[in-house]
Design an enzyme around this catalytic site. Sequence first.
Site: not given
Lengths: 148, 472
Positions: A17, A19
């Site tokens: 991920d 983000h």
Amino acid sequence: MSEVNKGVLVTGVIGSDTHIVGNRILSRALEQEGFRVVSLGALTPAAEFVEAAIETNADAILVSSLYGQGELDCDGFRDLCTEAGLSDILLYIGGYLVVGDQPWEDVHIRFREMGFDRAFPPGTRPSDVTDVLEQDIAARRAHAKQGA
Amino acid sequence: MAIVRAALLIDFGSTYTKLRAVDLDRASIIGSGQGPSTVTTDINIGLDKALADLEHQTGNLPDFVHTLASSSAAGGLGMVTIGLVPKLTAQAARHAALGAGAKLIGNYSYELTDLDISQIEAQRPDMILLCGGTDGGNKAIYLENATRLAASKLDCPIVLAGNRSASDAARQSLCNSGKNAVITENVMPEYLKLNIEPAREVIREIFINHIVRAKGIDLAASRFDEVLMPTPAAVLDATRLLADGTDGTPGIGPLMLLDIGGATTDVHSICDGLPPQSSAHFVGLEEPYAKRTVEGDLGMRHTASDVVAAFGGTEKFAAQAAMDSGVVDRLLIRCRDEVDWLPDSAEARAFDEALSRAAVEVAVERHAGTHSIVQTVHGPATVQRGKDLTQIGTIIGTGGVLVHGTGSRAALEGALWSAVRPQSLCPKSAEFFLDGDYALYAVGLLAAREPEVALALGRQSLKSLSKDQSNG
């Protein structure tokens, strides 16, 4: 190191991920609140959260997951901590933990069952976390003192 | 022409005592001398023989302005390193010890067990480096390990480079048991931040002040100014000087040195090794700017069959060497049984060339970092682990097989990136050189006193290996 050491926290975004923004905002806010934050950033494997927590003697690990694969990435996370001698470390998780429109209550229960002390839904503000975190850390330290 | 200023650089090695006499005004080697290593009896005997050999070449010896020595005699600087998590402080401790020129004889993590302690006692290290925890981080394991070392039979110096909040208590418990313990800065003061220079300095100081005496080298103390460091540290200092230059003179930029010996292969790289493209995401502990690794299973004789195994087995090796696998097996047995064996036929030379190439390929792949692609919801992302060596433009070879053998360039080209291992961050292209006069240890020693002369000497002593020319 901060004079008022409210606790040492390991933060990061787990798995594949990328983000990072929300995690940065949270880490900054916690630092301003007087916590010492060891920020691992994006794309962090579970084992690296644990290794960082061992060397820094952390009070809590705060995992972010925002791409719906949190359940897969965090499978066995508590066991990993226990194996590493961190059986009493606080584990928090927050973000978009699952895909689709699932009731938060169900998601919360699943992550609690996986060994996380607290799970936070989308829309949580940093200030919602700091108070409970401080209490949880104080309780953990008191417990550790009793045990010693 | 009379020589005005000269220096004598001594290497008390494990087999030989070697000398290089240097004309400081011309930055050139006046002569070399070699004698046996006699550290187990009287170090002066070997030194006398080496001096006689030098004098035989040069005539009367001049008065030397500097007489400096390095040593790898009597097993070198044997060290045991101890950290907490293997990939973190235990790895940082390894980097510090190797960078100080030590020979790593043991590396431990987490709490030391009874078995670990008795193993360390049996390994008889010259020094121990104890680490663990970031500053303000874990104290418990670091202190527990100090207590365990305090209760052991070990009497060697112990360097404490762990969590600074616990180092005083660690030292106290060791000193209470009569151990010699010295505190220095943490090798990993913050998570993933590497800080090995202070530990390296302390290791070198203890080497000069204690180990040199313990090894019997001080018997010749009146005959030189100082034993400055272990020989591998002198070579590392030389590669660093060549890469970085001095305040007044630029160096030749990022470089790599490969030293293939009978039992081990040393790899030094001097470069920052960070991701060149900002898109790559660096993961793990920082890498040392001046990085040294020693592959204990990659050597030309004692460990020849390990080289072949690490390369991928006899079949693959034989195919690469264009040899019959039966011949390879036979020569491997010979390597094991006659470790002093020098190649005496075309077949044996071809075997040595292939073996040195294989050692280089495997050693550099282990030294270098990797790129891997992680699929994310935003598309593929590049993750870097370890040191990026792609910017290295110079590769230097040293050690008997490269200096005296044929096909050194072919062997050193094994350090370059290849499609067989696409993820490995090896140098992309480089110029190749040999340390033909075995001058680098002398350059490293001289760098401590006269860096400009040392740099000029270093540049001069590099012999270019052009593409179509072999050094044989």
